[in-house]
Write a protein that holds these residues in place. Structure first.
Motif, PDB file in Angstrom:
ATOM      1  N   VAL A  18      52.627 -38.126 -30.535  1.00 30.97           N
ATOM      2  CA  VAL A  18      51.548 -38.480 -29.616  1.00 30.97           C
ATOM      3  C   VAL A  18      50.235 -38.033 -30.245  1.00 30.97           C
ATOM      4  O   VAL A  18      50.027 -36.838 -30.458  1.00 30.97           O
ATOM      5  N   GLY A  19      49.375 -38.997 -30.524  1.00 35.44           N
ATOM      6  CA  GLY A  19      48.118 -38.662 -31.173  1.00 35.44           C
ATOM      7  C   GLY A  19      46.884 -39.247 -30.527  1.00 35.44           C
ATOM      8  O   GLY A  19      45.773 -38.960 -30.953  1.00 35.44           O
ATOM      9  N   ASP A  20      47.072 -40.085 -29.497  1.00 33.33           N
ATOM     10  CA  ASP A  20      45.900 -40.629 -28.814  1.00 33.33           C
ATOM     11  C   ASP A  20      46.228 -40.833 -27.339  1.00 33.33           C
ATOM     12  O   ASP A  20      47.354 -40.567 -26.889  1.00 33.33           O
ATOM     13  N   ALA A  21      45.247 -41.318 -26.594  1.00 29.90           N
ATOM     14  CA  ALA A  21      45.396 -41.398 -25.139  1.00 29.90           C
ATOM     15  C   ALA A  21      46.434 -42.432 -24.719  1.00 29.90           C
ATOM     16  O   ALA A  21      47.114 -42.243 -23.700  1.00 29.90           O
ATOM     17  N   GLN A  22      46.569 -43.533 -25.461  1.00 30.05           N
ATOM     18  CA  GLN A  22      47.579 -44.523 -25.104  1.00 30.05           C
ATOM     19  C   GLN A  22      48.984 -43.960 -25.287  1.00 30.05           C
ATOM     20  O   GLN A  22      49.860 -44.126 -24.433  1.00 30.05           O
ATOM     21  N   GLU A  23      49.195 -43.278 -26.411  1.00 30.87           N
ATOM     22  CA  GLU A  23      50.504 -42.667 -26.645  1.00 30.87           C
ATOM     23  C   GLU A  23      50.771 -41.559 -25.636  1.00 30.87           C
ATOM     24  O   GLU A  23      51.915 -41.391 -25.179  1.00 30.87           O
ATOM     25  N   LEU A  24      49.733 -40.827 -25.265  1.00 29.51           N
ATOM     26  CA  LEU A  24      49.899 -39.783 -24.254  1.00 29.51           C
ATOM     27  C   LEU A  24      50.256 -40.399 -22.900  1.00 29.51           C
ATOM     28  O   LEU A  24      51.115 -39.876 -22.178  1.00 29.51           O
ATOM     29  N   GLU A  25      49.607 -41.495 -22.553  1.00 29.56           N
ATOM     30  CA  GLU A  25      49.915 -42.198 -21.303  1.00 29.56           C
ATOM     31  C   GLU A  25      51.389 -42.591 -21.247  1.00 29.56           C
ATOM     32  O   GLU A  25      52.080 -42.350 -20.244  1.00 29.56           O
TER      33      GLU A  25
ATOM     34  N   PRO B   9      47.657 -42.695 -16.371  1.00 19.36           N
ATOM     35  CA  PRO B   9      46.752 -43.513 -17.172  1.00 19.36           C
ATOM     36  C   PRO B   9      45.876 -42.673 -18.089  1.00 19.36           C
ATOM     37  O   PRO B   9      45.306 -41.659 -17.664  1.00 19.36           O
ATOM     38  N   GLY B  10      45.791 -43.093 -19.344  1.00 26.74           N
ATOM     39  CA  GLY B  10      45.025 -42.359 -20.335  1.00 26.74           C
ATOM     40  C   GLY B  10      43.530 -42.474 -20.121  1.00 26.74           C
ATOM     41  O   GLY B  10      43.032 -43.398 -19.471  1.00 26.74           O
TER      42      GLY B  10
ATOM     43  N   ARG C 127      44.547 -39.175 -16.233  1.00 28.79           N
ATOM     44  CA  ARG C 127      44.349 -38.934 -14.800  1.00 28.79           C
ATOM     45  C   ARG C 127      45.718 -38.859 -14.146  1.00 28.79           C
ATOM     46  O   ARG C 127      46.537 -39.760 -14.283  1.00 28.79           O
ATOM     47  N   LEU C 128      45.963 -37.775 -13.429  1.00 27.11           N
ATOM     48  CA  LEU C 128      47.206 -37.602 -12.687  1.00 27.11           C
ATOM     49  C   LEU C 128      46.904 -37.694 -11.196  1.00 27.11           C
ATOM     50  O   LEU C 128      45.958 -37.072 -10.707  1.00 27.11           O
TER      51      LEU C 128
END
Length: 415
Positions: free
Chosen positions: A327-334, A346-347, A361-362
């Motif tokens: 996981v290296g960016d917001a899309q992968e984190l999402e 959502p990232g 955002r949770l």
């Protein structure tokens, strides 16, 4: 981690919805909708007399004197923002981050959108110096900034802008001739309403602020789309009101008759609805506080939530632990957190934040349970955090975050 684009999840078609409350609909509100179900027609474009009068009363109770000739209703705030953007013309400025639904409507109309940095203490309102710098840069490059969209009680950060910051930003916007759209969807979800000062820009700048409120923030279920806009008094407001009505007419953007009846009832804020809203806000405030504690204990960052049903989490301090999961960016984190937490996450890139920043955002509603009965039990409980299903959900959240913290600590170089 392999990047995925599941159906409906792409950069254009996927927009995270407003965080809903996850709770059963108030019976009195359902009864109003059911009683109006026989109405075959829609409201007039812009809203009928009863709905507009109820909106006037809603704002007057909040210190904004309003006449029905300065109000418009539509089936949701997105329709209003689209109409306002089309009517005002020019380029659009928004905070970074901002609500996920703001920018797409400007881009749909071919209008450039420029994100402006927010101060460290809150989101929703641009830093006044960053705003001035952005406006002047855009104009120097041949742009035409005319509209600033901001929010006091913010999605996604769940913060409330302090009045002094808001005043400085409004002054900067005034100096640059911008029209302001104040999204006040979440103003009725303050976690500590007696300890939080919330002022509308319309109270500071009477002739260049349009207020937009989506009733899904506190008063109606999100599946019953209705929103209202309050225009400034004077020639500027009158002209904008007329142009917005033209756009809504072209779109045939009408509030459905039964929904209008429910919206009229809700905007009147009768005692049963007021008690329900207060109980729902308190419930989500407690759950958001517990979730925030879990986030901070794991070493991540998040501003203390002050409004809404969500929190904005920065997992940057756990980057090395996330790297172990590719996981290296917001899309992968999402994608990673949605799978691990079994809830939407959502990232930050959905809200105009940098793709490389590990922010999400949770929402708190998935933590209230998986059935209507469990969520209703939360609303009626004096100690909802002690309910077994809520405790399990919070423990699971804490476990996922703690595992990431432990992964990060294992990957730290020895000192």
């Amino acid at each position: 981690m392999r990047r995925t684009e599941p159906e409906g999840h792409g950069p254009v078609r996927y927009g995270p919805p407003l965080p809903d409350d996850g709770l059963p609909v108030l019976p009195e509100l359902s009864a109003v909708l059911a009683a109006a179900a026989g109405r075959a027609g829609s409201e007039p474009v812009g809203g009928g007399a009863a709905l507009l009068d109820a909106a006037c009363g809603y704002w007057e109770r909040r210190g904004l004197a309003t006449g029905p000739e300065h109000v418009v209703a539509a089936p949701g705030a997105p329709a209003l923002l689209l109409a306002l953007t089309a009517a005002l013309g020019g380029d659009v400025l928004v905070p970074r981050p901002c609500a996920a639904w703001w920018a797409p409507y400007a881009r749909l109309l071919g209008r450039p959108v420029f994100h402006v940095a927010t101060p460290a203490e809150c989101g929703g309102v641009p830093d006044p110096y960053a705003l001035l710098e952005t406006v002047r840069r855009v104009r120097a490059e041949g742009g035409d900034p005319r509209l600033l969209v901001l929010s006091l009680a913010d999605d996604p950060t769940a913060t409330v802008a302090p009045p002094e910051l808001l005043h400085e930003t409004v002054e900067a916007a005034t100096d640059e001739g911008l029209h302001l759209v104040s999204d006040e969807t979440w103003r009725d979800t303050l976690h500590a309403p007696h300890d939080t000062v919330l002022l509308s820009p319309a109270e500071m700048l009477h002739d260049r602020v349009t207020v937009v409120t989506d009733l899904a923030g506190a008063l109606l279920p999100p599946g019953w789309p209705a929103a209202v806009a309050r225009f400034p008094v004077g020639a500027t407001g009158d002209g904008l009101h007329a142009r917005v009505l033209d756009v809504l007419t072209a779109l045939d953007a009408r509030v459905a008759g039964p929904v209008a009846a429910a919206a009229t009832y809700a905007l009147g804020e009768p005692e049963p609805l007021g008690a329900h809203v207060a109980a729902a806000v308190l419930l989500h405030a407690r759950v958001a506080g517990a979730a925030h504690h879990a986030v901070v204990a794991a070493g991540a960052l998040a501003p203390p939530p002050q409004a809404g049903r969500h929190l904005y989490v920065d997992l940057g301090p756990l980057r090395s632990g996330l790297a172990a999961h590719d996981v290296g960016d917001a899309q992968e984190l999402e994608d990673f957190l949605a799978a691990r937490l079994r809830m939407p996450a959502p990232g930050g890139h959905r809200f105009g934040d940098d793709l490389g920043a590990l922010r999400v955002r949770l929402s708190t509603s998935p933590l209230l349970g998986r059935t209507d009965a469990e969520r209703a039990e939360c609303l009626g409980s004096p100690a909802p955090l002690e309910l077994p299903h809520v405790k399990r959900a919070l423990i699971h959240l804490k476990s996922v975050l703690d595992d990431l913290r432990d992964d990060a600590q294992r990957r730290e170089p020895p000192r």
